[in-house]
Design a protein around this motif. Structure first.
Motif, PDB file in Angstrom:
ATOM      1  N   LEU A 150      -4.960  -1.395 -35.402  1.00 42.27           N
ATOM      2  CA  LEU A 150      -4.759  -0.133 -36.111  1.00 42.27           C
ATOM      3  C   LEU A 150      -3.541  -0.231 -37.023  1.00 42.27           C
ATOM      4  O   LEU A 150      -3.504   0.383 -38.093  1.00 42.27           O
ATOM      5  CB  LEU A 150      -4.584   1.010 -35.110  1.00 42.27           C
ATOM      6  N   TYR A 178      -4.792  -1.865 -40.022  1.00 38.24           N
ATOM      7  CA  TYR A 178      -5.584  -0.874 -40.750  1.00 38.24           C
ATOM      8  C   TYR A 178      -4.664  -0.015 -41.622  1.00 38.24           C
ATOM      9  O   TYR A 178      -4.973   0.273 -42.783  1.00 38.24           O
ATOM     10  CB  TYR A 178      -6.345  -0.006 -39.749  1.00 38.24           C
ATOM     11  N   CYS A 179      -3.527   0.380 -41.049  1.00 39.90           N
ATOM     12  CA  CYS A 179      -2.556   1.187 -41.803  1.00 39.90           C
ATOM     13  C   CYS A 179      -2.034   0.423 -43.013  1.00 39.90           C
ATOM     14  O   CYS A 179      -1.805   1.000 -44.080  1.00 39.90           O
ATOM     15  CB  CYS A 179      -1.386   1.577 -40.908  1.00 39.90           C
ATOM     16  N   PRO A 212      -4.404   6.350 -40.900  1.00 40.96           N
ATOM     17  CA  PRO A 212      -5.350   7.379 -40.449  1.00 40.96           C
ATOM     18  C   PRO A 212      -4.642   8.698 -40.170  1.00 40.96           C
ATOM     19  O   PRO A 212      -3.527   8.720 -39.646  1.00 40.96           O
ATOM     20  CB  PRO A 212      -5.939   6.779 -39.167  1.00 40.96           C
ATOM     21  N   LEU A 272      -9.462  11.057 -33.770  1.00 43.91           N
ATOM     22  CA  LEU A 272      -9.685  10.069 -34.819  1.00 43.91           C
ATOM     23  C   LEU A 272     -11.179   9.993 -35.120  1.00 43.91           C
ATOM     24  O   LEU A 272     -12.016  10.144 -34.219  1.00 43.91           O
ATOM     25  CB  LEU A 272      -9.174   8.689 -34.395  1.00 43.91           C
ATOM     26  N   ASP A 273     -11.494   9.733 -36.375  1.00 47.71           N
ATOM     27  CA  ASP A 273     -12.885   9.645 -36.828  1.00 47.71           C
ATOM     28  C   ASP A 273     -13.374   8.207 -36.637  1.00 47.71           C
ATOM     29  O   ASP A 273     -12.968   7.301 -37.362  1.00 47.71           O
ATOM     30  CB  ASP A 273     -12.965  10.057 -38.297  1.00 47.71           C
ATOM     31  N   LEU A 325     -13.203   4.866 -39.351  1.00 47.61           N
ATOM     32  CA  LEU A 325     -12.461   3.659 -38.991  1.00 47.61           C
ATOM     33  C   LEU A 325     -13.351   2.420 -39.068  1.00 47.61           C
ATOM     34  O   LEU A 325     -12.916   1.347 -39.503  1.00 47.61           O
ATOM     35  CB  LEU A 325     -11.885   3.798 -37.579  1.00 47.61           C
TER      36      LEU A 325
END
Length: 296
Positions: free
Chosen positions: A147, A150-151, A157, A181-182, A186
């Protein structure tokens, strides 16, 4: 006839001649001894562990800030419509800071291992790697680790804030708040590893973020404590050697100069000249007296 003592015109070997510099022998010896202490493996370990401790405090403070800020919504009894954009922005910032600090903590651990045992040491490639895998090889931990990527490579997010109004017979209605969180949003990113992707695919379309964060925080804290304890255990000898040498240097310096901790913690002394300045002043006075003697 001069009243000056016969040896007044003789140069003192310890005093500098005109135009020459003078080095305090105590300070010179101090620098030599200090260099020996600072070259010890225990000193480098001390520096690295201090840096690791700072990284640990950063991640702890970031985790505390994230939990405290999330709690304003989760446990504050407030409806989502009362939350401001500023609150949401700060929530995202705290989440990003926490995820980034986890990576910084791991980098600090690598520094300790590389300096102490080398980049390909048995401790790093076997002991550490085995413990790391056992702690973070779960799908949940892989998801949290990725994650952060991802950021960095896609976007930070934004947890969705959801309020559910619950009513029970005989009890007043209450708000139940969650940060979601979706999942599908993601999964649009192609950077998830196998375990992280499998973990995501098994989640609800909108899944609660807080339990994931809390579980990950506990794993990180446990791993950090294990690493610190293990390094201290394996490096106890060089740590003791460094501490002993440092204390011996401190004792020697106090005996030679009289400058002790009690002296340093007392009221500031009246400004005075240094030993070097006093020697130079006496040498200058002798030169002046010799010049006067020659003129007589």
């Amino acid at each position: 006839m001069s009243d000056e003592p016969e040896d007044a015109g003789v140069e003192n070997d310890s005093a500098p001649a005109e135009g020459e510099s003078w080095t305090n022998p105590i300070l010179a010896e101090l620098e030599r001894r200090k260099a020996e202490v600072l070259a010890m493996p225990g000193y480098q370990l001390k520096v690295d562990l201090e840096a690791l401790g700072r990284a640990g405090r950063v991640i702890y403070n970031n985790a505390s800030e994230l939990q405290r800020h999330a709690g304003l919504f989760l446990h504050g009894g407030r409806h989502v419509n009362t939350m401001t954009d500023e609150y949401e922005d700060e929530l995202v910032r705290f989440l990003h800071n926490y995820l980034t600090s986890v990576t910084s903590l791991r980098d600090s651990q690598y520094v300790v291992m590389n300096h102490r045992w080398g980049a390909e040491s048995e401790f790093k490639t076997k002991t550490y790697a085995t413990k790391l895998k056992g702690t973070f090889a779960t799908g949940e931990a892989e998801f949290m680790a990725k994650l952060r990527n991802y950021c960095t490579h896609r976007s930070i997010p934004v947890p969705g804030m959801v309020t559910t109004l619950l009513g029970e017979r005989g009890r007043p209605p209450r708000f139940v708040n969650e940060l979601k969180l979706d999942r599908d949003a993601l999964l649009e990113w192609d950077g998830w590893t196998g375990p992280a992707k499998t973990y995501l695919e098994a989640k609800e379309p909108q899944f609660d973020l807080l339990p994931v964060i809390e579980s990950y925080m506990q794993a990180v804290s446990k791993f950090f404590n294990w690493f610190t304890d293990e390094v201290n255990r394996q490096c106890a000898t060089i740590k003791d050697e460094y501490v002993t040498a440092a204390m011996a240097l401190k004792t020697w310096y106090e005996q030679e100069t009289g400058i002790t901790e009690a002296f340093l913690n007392s009221s500031p002394p009246t400004p005075t000249t240094t030993p070097e300045q006093r020697v130079q002043r006496r040498a200058a006075e002798r030169r002046q007296r010799r010049k006067k003697n020659r003129r007589r």
